[in-house]
Write a protein that holds these residues in place. Sequence first.
Motif, short mmCIF file in Angstrom:
data_model
loop_
_atom_site.label_atom_id
_atom_site.label_comp_id
_atom_site.label_asym_id
_atom_site.label_seq_id
_atom_site.Cartn_x
_atom_site.Cartn_y
_atom_site.Cartn_z
N UNK A 33 0.78 -1.23 0.00
CA UNK A 33 0.00 0.00 0.00
C UNK A 33 0.81 1.28 0.00
N UNK A 34 2.11 1.20 -0.37
CA UNK A 34 2.91 2.41 -0.47
C UNK A 34 2.36 3.32 -1.56
N UNK A 35 2.59 4.62 -1.39
CA UNK A 35 2.25 5.54 -2.47
C UNK A 35 3.34 5.44 -3.54
N UNK A 36 3.02 5.92 -4.75
CA UNK A 36 3.99 5.85 -5.84
C UNK A 36 5.28 6.57 -5.47
N UNK A 37 5.18 7.74 -4.82
CA UNK A 37 6.41 8.48 -4.50
C UNK A 37 7.21 7.78 -3.40
N UNK A 38 6.52 7.18 -2.42
CA UNK A 38 7.24 6.39 -1.41
C UNK A 38 7.95 5.20 -2.05
N UNK A 39 7.23 4.59 -2.96
CA UNK A 39 7.75 3.40 -3.65
C UNK A 39 8.99 3.76 -4.47
N UNK A 40 8.95 4.93 -5.11
CA UNK A 40 10.03 5.34 -6.00
C UNK A 40 11.28 5.79 -5.24
N UNK A 41 11.07 6.19 -4.00
CA UNK A 41 12.12 6.87 -3.22
C UNK A 41 13.50 6.20 -3.24
N UNK A 42 13.61 4.86 -2.98
CA UNK A 42 14.96 4.28 -2.93
C UNK A 42 15.63 4.06 -4.29
N UNK A 43 14.91 4.27 -5.38
CA UNK A 43 15.48 3.92 -6.69
C UNK A 43 16.21 5.11 -7.30
N UNK A 44 17.44 4.89 -7.76
CA UNK A 44 18.25 5.98 -8.31
C UNK A 44 17.83 6.32 -9.74
N UNK A 45 16.58 6.73 -9.90
CA UNK A 45 16.09 7.08 -11.23
C UNK A 45 14.96 8.10 -11.09
N UNK A 46 14.62 8.73 -12.22
CA UNK A 46 13.54 9.70 -12.24
C UNK A 46 12.21 9.01 -11.89
N UNK A 47 11.32 9.79 -11.25
CA UNK A 47 9.99 9.26 -10.93
C UNK A 47 9.30 8.73 -12.18
N UNK A 48 9.53 9.45 -13.30
CA UNK A 48 8.93 9.05 -14.56
C UNK A 48 9.35 7.64 -15.00
#
Lengths: 111, 111
Positions: A33-48
Motif C-alpha cells: 500500500x505504499x504511495x507511488x512516491x514512497x515506492x520510487x524513493x529508494x530507486x536511483x532514477x527519475x519518478x517518470x
Amino acid sequence: MVKYQQDELGRTFNALADPTRRAILARLESAPGLSVSQLAEPFPMQLNAVMKHLDVLSDAGLIARSKMGRTVSVELTPQPMADAMAWLQRYERFWSGSLDKLIAFVEAEET
Amino acid sequence: MVKYQQDELGRTFNALADPTRRAILARLESAPGLSVSQLAEPFPMQLNAVMKHLDVLSDAGLIARSKMGRTVSVELTPQPMADAMAWLQRYERFWSGSLDKLIAFVEAEET
C-alpha cells in the motif's frame, strides 16, 4: 495451452525480467500500500522511469493502483506469479529428485 | 541481492517471456536430447529463427547443446528455473495463505 494464456505468461515473465521491477515487487511485499512516491524513493532514477516500470507491472496484472485524493497507492496482485510458478512446476522433477514429487507429477499428468 | 544474481534471474525470466521458447523447453521436457532440426520441426518458422531462440535459452543457461558428428543435440539444463521458482516462492504466501485458497487454485487449474 491456449494463446491467451501464453500471452499472459509472457507478460508476467517479461515484467519479472527487469531487476528494478523485481525490486519494486519485493518492496511492495514487505510494505503493502505504499504511495507511488514512497515506492520510487529508494530507486536511483527519475519518478517518470519508475512510473513506466509500474505501467509494465500493471499491464502484467502484478500490481493494482488506486487513487485517494492526490495519492496513488500501489498493491501487489500476485496471481500472475502463481500462474508463472505453476508453469515452472512442470520442470520441478528435474531438480527435486524426490520420489514422492515425481509420483505426484506423474499422477497429475495421468488425470 | 547481488547484481550478478539479478542478471541471472533477468536472463531467465526474459528467456521464459517468449511463447516459442517456452514451447521449446516443453518439447525438451518430454523428448530430451532432440537434435536442433528435430526440435525446430513443429515450429512455423525458419530454422534460423529457432536457432536464435536456442541462443537466448543457452545464454540463460536453460539448455545445453552438444555436437556429435554433424548433429547438434539439445538438453534441458533447468537449474535457472529452480532459481526463478525460489524467487517466486517469496510471494507464495499471498496465494497459498489458506488451504481453501490452495484447493480453489488447484481446482481452477484442473478445469
